[in-house]
Design a protein around this motif. Sequence first.
Motif, PDB file in Angstrom:
ATOM      1  N   UNK A  96       0.823  -1.206   0.000  1.00  0.00           N
ATOM      2  CA  UNK A  96       0.000   0.000   0.000  1.00  0.00           C
ATOM      3  C   UNK A  96       0.861   1.262   0.000  1.00  0.00           C
ATOM      4  N   UNK A  97       1.781   1.375   0.980  1.00  0.00           N
ATOM      5  CA  UNK A  97       2.640   2.553   1.013  1.00  0.00           C
ATOM      6  C   UNK A  97       3.296   2.775   2.353  1.00  0.00           C
ATOM      7  N   UNK A  98       3.903   3.948   2.489  1.00  0.00           N
ATOM      8  CA  UNK A  98       4.644   4.340   3.681  1.00  0.00           C
ATOM      9  C   UNK A  98       4.100   5.675   4.159  1.00  0.00           C
ATOM     10  N   UNK A  99       3.781   5.742   5.455  1.00  0.00           N
ATOM     11  CA  UNK A  99       3.308   6.994   6.040  1.00  0.00           C
ATOM     12  C   UNK A  99       4.373   7.545   6.981  1.00  0.00           C
ATOM     13  N   UNK A 100       4.739   8.809   6.779  1.00  0.00           N
ATOM     14  CA  UNK A 100       5.721   9.492   7.615  1.00  0.00           C
ATOM     15  C   UNK A 100       4.998  10.537   8.443  1.00  0.00           C
ATOM     16  N   UNK A 101       5.194  10.504   9.767  1.00  0.00           N
ATOM     17  CA  UNK A 101       4.562  11.485  10.647  1.00  0.00           C
ATOM     18  C   UNK A 101       5.608  12.121  11.543  1.00  0.00           C
ATOM     19  N   UNK A 102       5.527  13.440  11.704  1.00  0.00           N
ATOM     20  CA  UNK A 102       6.421  14.177  12.595  1.00  0.00           C
ATOM     21  C   UNK A 102       5.584  14.990  13.568  1.00  0.00           C
ATOM     22  N   UNK A 103       5.895  14.859  14.870  1.00  0.00           N
ATOM     23  CA  UNK A 103       5.218  15.628  15.908  1.00  0.00           C
ATOM     24  C   UNK A 103       6.207  16.649  16.453  1.00  0.00           C
ATOM     25  N   UNK A 104       5.887  17.939  16.314  1.00  0.00           N
ATOM     26  CA  UNK A 104       6.779  19.013  16.738  1.00  0.00           C
ATOM     27  C   UNK A 104       6.522  19.390  18.192  1.00  0.00           C
ATOM     28  N   UNK A 105       7.450  20.127  18.782  1.00  0.00           N
ATOM     29  CA  UNK A 105       7.369  20.494  20.199  1.00  0.00           C
ATOM     30  C   UNK A 105       6.140  21.342  20.500  1.00  0.00           C
ATOM     31  N   UNK A 106       5.646  22.087  19.515  1.00  0.00           N
ATOM     32  CA  UNK A 106       4.468  22.943  19.721  1.00  0.00           C
ATOM     33  C   UNK A 106       3.167  22.147  19.680  1.00  0.00           C
ATOM     34  N   UNK A 107       3.246  20.882  19.274  1.00  0.00           N
ATOM     35  CA  UNK A 107       2.041  20.074  19.131  1.00  0.00           C
ATOM     36  C   UNK A 107       1.604  19.934  17.685  1.00  0.00           C
ATOM     37  N   UNK A 108       2.226  20.680  16.784  1.00  0.00           N
ATOM     38  CA  UNK A 108       1.899  20.588  15.359  1.00  0.00           C
ATOM     39  C   UNK A 108       2.344  19.233  14.825  1.00  0.00           C
ATOM     40  N   UNK A 109       1.510  18.620  13.995  1.00  0.00           N
ATOM     41  CA  UNK A 109       1.830  17.317  13.410  1.00  0.00           C
ATOM     42  C   UNK A 109       1.820  17.414  11.895  1.00  0.00           C
ATOM     43  N   UNK A 110       2.832  16.806  11.287  1.00  0.00           N
ATOM     44  CA  UNK A 110       2.945  16.782   9.832  1.00  0.00           C
ATOM     45  C   UNK A 110       2.937  15.326   9.370  1.00  0.00           C
ATOM     46  N   UNK A 111       2.061  15.004   8.428  1.00  0.00           N
ATOM     47  CA  UNK A 111       1.933  13.626   7.945  1.00  0.00           C
ATOM     48  C   UNK A 111       2.025  13.594   6.429  1.00  0.00           C
ATOM     49  N   UNK A 112       2.813  12.643   5.917  1.00  0.00           N
ATOM     50  CA  UNK A 112       2.964  12.449   4.479  1.00  0.00           C
ATOM     51  C   UNK A 112       2.778  10.978   4.160  1.00  0.00           C
ATOM     52  N   UNK A 113       2.014  10.688   3.114  1.00  0.00           N
ATOM     53  CA  UNK A 113       1.830   9.300   2.678  1.00  0.00           C
ATOM     54  C   UNK A 113       2.396   9.148   1.276  1.00  0.00           C
ATOM     55  N   UNK A 114       3.204   8.120   1.090  1.00  0.00           N
ATOM     56  CA  UNK A 114       3.806   7.848  -0.215  1.00  0.00           C
ATOM     57  C   UNK A 114       3.348   6.471  -0.678  1.00  0.00           C
ATOM     58  N   UNK A 115       2.691   6.430  -1.825  1.00  0.00           N
ATOM     59  CA  UNK A 115       2.211   5.148  -2.358  1.00  0.00           C
ATOM     60  C   UNK A 115       3.387   4.270  -2.767  1.00  0.00           C
ATOM     61  N   UNK A 116       3.234   2.968  -2.569  1.00  0.00           N
ATOM     62  CA  UNK A 116       4.296   2.022  -2.897  1.00  0.00           C
ATOM     63  C   UNK A 116       4.638   2.056  -4.386  1.00  0.00           C
ATOM     64  N   UNK A 117       3.643   2.348  -5.235  1.00  0.00           N
ATOM     65  CA  UNK A 117       3.882   2.369  -6.688  1.00  0.00           C
ATOM     66  C   UNK A 117       4.769   3.545  -7.109  1.00  0.00           C
ATOM     67  N   UNK A 118       4.861   4.589  -6.272  1.00  0.00           N
ATOM     68  CA  UNK A 118       5.680   5.755  -6.596  1.00  0.00           C
ATOM     69  C   UNK A 118       7.114   5.622  -6.090  1.00  0.00           C
ATOM     70  N   UNK A 119       7.376   4.589  -5.289  1.00  0.00           N
ATOM     71  CA  UNK A 119       8.706   4.434  -4.681  1.00  0.00           C
ATOM     72  C   UNK A 119       9.615   3.655  -5.619  1.00  0.00           C
ATOM     73  N   UNK A 120      10.727   4.262  -5.961  1.00  0.00           N
ATOM     74  CA  UNK A 120      11.728   3.579  -6.784  1.00  0.00           C
ATOM     75  C   UNK A 120      12.620   2.716  -5.918  1.00  0.00           C
ATOM     76  N   UNK A 121      13.079   3.276  -4.789  1.00  0.00           N
ATOM     77  CA  UNK A 121      13.962   2.550  -3.885  1.00  0.00           C
ATOM     78  C   UNK A 121      14.014   3.293  -2.563  1.00  0.00           C
ATOM     79  N   UNK A 122      14.429   2.607  -1.509  1.00  0.00           N
ATOM     80  CA  UNK A 122      14.675   3.230  -0.217  1.00  0.00           C
ATOM     81  C   UNK A 122      16.083   2.837   0.197  1.00  0.00           C
ATOM     82  N   UNK A 123      16.921   3.834   0.432  1.00  0.00           N
ATOM     83  CA  UNK A 123      18.343   3.567   0.615  1.00  0.00           C
ATOM     84  C   UNK A 123      18.890   4.268   1.851  1.00  0.00           C
ATOM     85  N   UNK A 124      20.035   3.788   2.313  1.00  0.00           N
ATOM     86  CA  UNK A 124      20.801   4.493   3.337  1.00  0.00           C
ATOM     87  C   UNK A 124      21.773   5.400   2.587  1.00  0.00           C
TER      88      UNK A 124
END
Length: 199
Positions: A96-124
């Motif tokens: 399905x995909x990968x969801x990235x979430x960041x919670x900041x010190x102020x309480x603000x939350x940022x969420x990004x979803x990337x579909x698996x079909x759009x991912x070429x590779x995940x690398x270090x």
Amino acid sequence: MAEEGPFTDISGKPISLECQNYTPFCREFTVSSPKVSLLKVMGYTCSVWLLAYAVFFLTENTTVLSSAIMVTLVGMILHIHFVKVDQETLLIIGSLGIQLSSLYASGRESTTFIEMSKIKDIVINEAIYMQSIIYYLCILIKDPSEPDGVASVVPLFQVRISSTVYTQINCFPIGMVPVVSCLSAPKSLILLTVLFCRD
């Protein structure tokens, strides 16, 4: 379930890692860093204000004092709202995909979803930070117009990861993608890596 530690970022500050298995095809990694230290904030604020007061005492110019107060307050608000990340979450859902979430010190939350079909590779990836080399995870997004090209690179964690030696590797399949979590040497942060199977 928390992984064995302790783990640190590249500055030596302690961070924690939690790994949650929901199903064989769904896994969540959470990296947490310490909250903002009130004593440190008060120390920086008092230092700036005392310096501004000394300049005000010598010049008798109230603009310096009021400017220092405004710059300190605005800088603190911007720092906790846009820079200081308390918690980052990587949720991997097979096929399905990968969801990235960041919670900041102020309480603000940022969420990004990337579909698996759009991912070429995940690398270090490697980067030069100050006088050292650091490693970080990034997602390579496919370029729709060019099959072999990369449209963009998305870093997975804002916490700068400390990693020198891998001592343990755990793999589990997520659809066609094995997810690898690499534990670095003692007192180093865990690297979470998602790699595509290559023939």
